[in-house]
Design a protein around this motif. Structure first.
Motif, short mmCIF file in Angstrom:
data_model
loop_
_atom_site.label_atom_id
_atom_site.label_comp_id
_atom_site.label_asym_id
_atom_site.label_seq_id
_atom_site.Cartn_x
_atom_site.Cartn_y
_atom_site.Cartn_z
N LEU A 135 31.77 44.79 42.04
CA LEU A 135 30.76 44.05 42.79
C LEU A 135 29.34 44.40 42.32
N LYS A 136 29.19 45.60 41.74
CA LYS A 136 27.88 46.00 41.20
C LYS A 136 27.63 45.37 39.83
N THR A 137 28.66 45.35 38.99
CA THR A 137 28.49 44.96 37.59
C THR A 137 28.84 43.50 37.31
N PHE A 138 29.52 42.82 38.26
CA PHE A 138 29.97 41.43 38.08
C PHE A 138 30.82 41.27 36.82
N TYR A 170 34.22 36.71 42.19
CA TYR A 170 33.94 35.28 42.28
C TYR A 170 32.73 35.04 43.16
N LYS A 171 32.03 33.92 42.87
CA LYS A 171 30.82 33.58 43.63
C LYS A 171 31.06 32.33 44.48
N ASN A 172 30.32 32.25 45.59
CA ASN A 172 30.35 31.05 46.42
C ASN A 172 29.51 29.96 45.78
N ILE A 173 29.61 28.76 46.29
CA ILE A 173 28.90 27.62 45.70
C ILE A 173 27.39 27.79 45.76
N ASP A 174 26.89 28.59 46.71
CA ASP A 174 25.45 28.82 46.83
C ASP A 174 24.97 29.98 45.96
N VAL A 225 38.92 38.38 43.21
CA VAL A 225 40.23 37.77 42.99
C VAL A 225 41.06 38.74 42.15
N CYS A 226 42.34 38.88 42.50
CA CYS A 226 43.21 39.79 41.75
C CYS A 226 44.53 39.09 41.43
N ILE A 227 44.92 39.16 40.16
CA ILE A 227 46.24 38.69 39.73
C ILE A 227 47.03 39.91 39.30
N MET A 228 48.20 40.10 39.90
CA MET A 228 49.02 41.29 39.66
C MET A 228 50.16 40.94 38.70
N ASP A 229 50.43 41.84 37.81
CA ASP A 229 51.51 41.65 36.83
C ASP A 229 52.53 42.76 37.04
N ASP A 230 53.73 42.37 37.49
CA ASP A 230 54.80 43.35 37.74
C ASP A 230 55.49 43.66 36.41
N ILE A 231 55.24 44.88 35.91
CA ILE A 231 55.80 45.26 34.61
C ILE A 231 56.97 46.24 34.76
N THR A 232 57.52 46.30 35.98
CA THR A 232 58.61 47.26 36.25
C THR A 232 59.77 47.06 35.29
N GLU A 233 60.21 45.80 35.15
CA GLU A 233 61.37 45.52 34.32
C GLU A 233 61.11 45.85 32.86
N ARG A 234 59.85 45.56 32.37
CA ARG A 234 59.53 45.87 30.99
C ARG A 234 59.55 47.38 30.73
N ILE A 235 59.02 48.13 31.69
CA ILE A 235 59.01 49.59 31.54
C ILE A 235 60.44 50.13 31.55
N GLN A 236 61.27 49.56 32.44
CA GLN A 236 62.66 50.01 32.50
C GLN A 236 63.39 49.69 31.19
N GLN A 237 63.10 48.51 30.62
CA GLN A 237 63.73 48.14 29.36
C GLN A 237 63.31 49.09 28.24
#
Length: 731
Positions: free
Chosen positions: A440-443, A469-473, A480-492
């Motif tokens: 939030l400080k560095t954008f 993310y910014k509002n329209i004003d 916003v956060c998109i999570m990537d579940d890498i459990t199966e890749r690590i197990q492989q």
């Protein structure tokens, strides 16, 4: 009386204002010479707007004749010709007329202001030197050789030969002086041949023999050849063009339409436009001393469409807004006005219709569009398999998708308004809160990784990709956060690591057999010794104690071997700092005897002998890499060694660097074929009939992917060096 005086003054001013302005235009060259003709036409076109300007044009014809007697006679002719003429302004075109004016201004045209154009190698110091600084200004002509060389090299990246055609006129010599330093800069890029001393037939032969694919001509000037034969500019160029099959570039616009591709051209029209503008200012009363000389030649990028198309030359990436002549007219270009008017009418009518309907339909359309967009976004987010959430600047969840609901095992209504501390372990939530504050400080954006256990006690490895993310004003809305579940890749990957460990089982069992060989022999001897003592009635209590103690030493040694083996097979669960020497000693305990019995000397060389070197990573996996590399070296030596009882070596060199520690495994069992050395770390690549091809691949995965280091291999004469670099602190 006063009215009469006022009327007289106004009448005098009226007569003076309408008195014709006499302008004399002196050309250095002759009528019919395209450069001079274009300057004349441009000046005449601009003067035609003013009915009170009378233009007189004379030609010195110095292209054909240029000696001192001729110039003196020309001065006498002008003195007689203009004896009773009073000129308001004189315009001189090109250098010979410019030089003529320096010599005869005082005698022929005293105190008359002079404008010049088309002057090569102009230096304003010349005006002061010749006493003309109060009477003369104008427009310099300067061919831009540097830009044209640069343009040719860009348009022809595969150019091998550049032929420069010039003559020995005064202009030609001036250009040759400017060409010399540029030729020196470019002669390393392509071959440059300069010619100004060929008989014309020989020149045509040279041009006709140029390589069609990789040659270009720069045509400067050619009015005379070495035999003294005179050509018009069109005659010389036309004959060169007839025998040429390569692109020809030029420096002046008068060669356009005759076959040059174009270039950054010195334009007679541009010269005429500039000097006409200055002339109007002088004739309107502006003092010529207040008009600065235009020292930067007004050159233009001009190209012939037909030549560009003929040689398939694309200038769009290198020249902005060029002038293209002979370009076919499209219907739009032919009827531009009609199209513009039609579009304006249609636009106005459309705007009127839209405005009339807007008040009725606007709200309904906006509401429908907004509803559709909200529904679409909802379906889109819920369709994405990655968990997604967004929260405000206070860290409270504002929304999420179905995958995130499944991850935390809560509904959206239960999630909204809560924070990360309600769903994740304290350490994970605290770390992510600090990351959010920094974002939030560095954008900026952030990528981080964490591990946690779900409510069903299932371990999850997650990568978080966050952005503000910014509002329209324009205010900050949150994160916003998109999570990537890498459990199966690590197990492989972990499975492949364990699989590669199992692939080493044969060597490990052989190593244990070597380790147990001596203890078993010792135990056998102890048992036989106590049996003999018993049969001879020599067995005493002290002998039994010694037997038990000696036996336990061997059994403990064998037990430690099994413990080391079990530790090796056990996967490391998390990164930590561990000792390199400890890991190497444990590997030595496992396979040291096997190396020794293979008649191989293994040395551990510590450059920093008094310092404990540490590595940040997975200890058991690191030992697996070492075991794999040492075993590979041992097997290669065993396969390749001769019967000469030579002692082969495996040197393990350990040293500390600034940000990492380096381990080198060096063997002298013969180099790796250079054809395959770059492929040895690829999965399932092997040169052994029974090999799996995953050992070195997993070594690369462990060192580079899991431990953020590097691993490489190279030949050094008959030796092979594997180099591992690993960080000695958390990264």
């Amino acid at each position: 009386m006063k009215y009469f005086l006022l009327f007289s003054i106004l009448f005098h001013n009226f007569l003076f204002a309408n008195e014709p302005k006499e302008v004399l235009l002196i050309h250095s060259y002759h009528k019919g010479y395209s450069w001079s003709d274009d300057i004349s036409k441009t000046i005449e076109k601009n003067f035609a707007k003013y009915k009170d300007i009378e233009l007189t044009t004379v030609y010195m014809d110095t292209k054909r004749i240029d000696d001192n007697n001729y110039i003196k006679n020309l001065a006498k002719l002008y003195e007689q010709q203009f004896f009773d003429r009073k000129f308001d302004l004189i315009i001189v075109s090109d250098n010979n007329a410019f030089d003529f004016m320096f010599t005869y201004h005082k005698t022929l045209f005293k105190d008359i202001p002079v404008l010049f154009c088309g002057i090569n190698n102009f230096d304003k110091a010349l005006l002061e030197k010749n006493g003309m600084k109060d009477y003369m200004t104008g427009v310099a002509e300067e061919v831009d050789l540097e830009k044209n060389f640069e343009l040719i090299s860009k348009l022809h990246p595969n150019l091998k030969n550049l032929l420069i055609i010039n003559d020995t006129s005064s202009t030609g010599y001036a250009i040759k002086r400017d060409l010399d330093p540029i030729i020196k800069r470019y002669e390393e890029k392509f071959n440059i041949e300069y010619t100004d001393n060929l008989e014309f037939s020989n020149l045509k032969t040279k041009v006709s023999n140029l390589d069609k694919q990789n040659s270009v001509i720069l045509f400067v000037l050619l009015f005379k050849d070495t035999t003294g034969k005179y050509f018009t500019y069109k005659q010389s160029f036309k004959q060169v063009k007839e025998v040429s099959s390569v692109p020809i570039y030029g420096l002046w616009d008068f060669y356009l339409n005759d076959g040059i591709v174009g270039g950054l051209l010195t334009s007679a029209i541009a010269q005429g436009e500039a000097v006409s503008k200055m002339a109007i200012e002088v004739l309107n009363g502006k003092n010529i001393k207040d008009i600065p000389a235009l020292e930067k030649s007004p050159n233009l990028y001009i190209f012939d469409y037909n030549e560009l198309k003929r040689f398939n030359i694309d200038i769009s990436d290198y020249v902005n807004n060029p002038i293209i002549i002979n370009e076919p007219s499209s219907i739009y270009k032919e009827h531009t006005k009609f199209f513009i008017i039609t579009l304006l009418i249609i636009s106005i009518l459309t705007i009127i219709v839209v405005i009339l309907k807007a008040n009725i339909q606007r709200r309904e359309k906006l509401e429908l569009a907004l509803s559709n967009r909200i529904e679409f976004d909802k379906v889109l987010i819920n369709t994405i398999p990655n968990p997604i959430y967004y929260k405000n600047i206070d860290g409270k969840f504002l929304g999420c998708n179905t995958s995130f609901e499944n991850l935390v095992n809560c509904s959206k209504n239960e999630i909204i308004g809560k924070t990360a501390f309600d769903f994740f372990p304290l350490k994970v939530a605290t770390t992510n809160t600090l990351i959010d504050k920094e974002l939030l400080k560095t954008f900026s954006t952030s990528t981080s990784e964490f591990t946690f256990y779900t409510q069903s006690n299932e371990m999850k490895h997650i990568i978080l990709n966050k952005a503000v993310y910014k509002n329209i004003d324009g205010t900050v809305g949150g994160i916003v956060c998109i999570m990537d579940d890498i459990t199966e890749r690590i197990q492989q990957k972990q499975f492949l690591i364990q699989q590669s460990k199992l692939a080493e089982m044969g060597d490990m069992i052989a190593a244990i057999a070597h380790q147990w060989n001596e203890p078993l022999v010792e135990l056998s001897a102890l048992v036989q010794d106590i049996q003999t003592s018993y049969l001879l009635n020599e067995l005493k209590e002290v002998n039994v104690k010694d037997f038990v103690n000696d036996s336990m030493v061997q059994i403990k040694y064998m037990s430690k071997t099994l413990s080391d083996f079990r530790n090796f097979l056990k996967p490391s669960t998390k990164k930590k700092l561990f000792s390199i020497s400890k890991a190497l000693n444990e590997i030595n305990e496992i396979i040291g005897k096997q190396i020794f019995y293979s008649n191989i000397i293994m040395n551990f060389n510590y450059e920093n002998k008094n310092e404990e070197l540490l590595i940040y990573g997975y200890e058991n996996e690191f030992k697996q890499v070492l075991l794999n590399l040492i075993n590979n070296a041992k097997n290669k030596i065993v396969e390749n060694k001769n019967e000469d009882n030579k002692k082969y070596k495996i040197d393990i060199n350990i040293k500390r660097c600034q940000n990492f520690n380096t381990i080198e495994i060096v063997d002298d069992g013969g180099k790796i074929d250079e054809k395959i050395i770059n492929s040895i770390f690829e999965p399932y690549f092997t040169t052994k009939e029974s090999g799996t091809g995953i050992g070195l691949y997993m070594a690369k995965v462990i060192i580079e992917d899991k431990m953020r280091g590097t691993i490489s291999a190279k030949n050094d004469e008959n030796r092979v060096i594997f180099t591992i670099k690993l960080p000695h602190k958390k990264v």
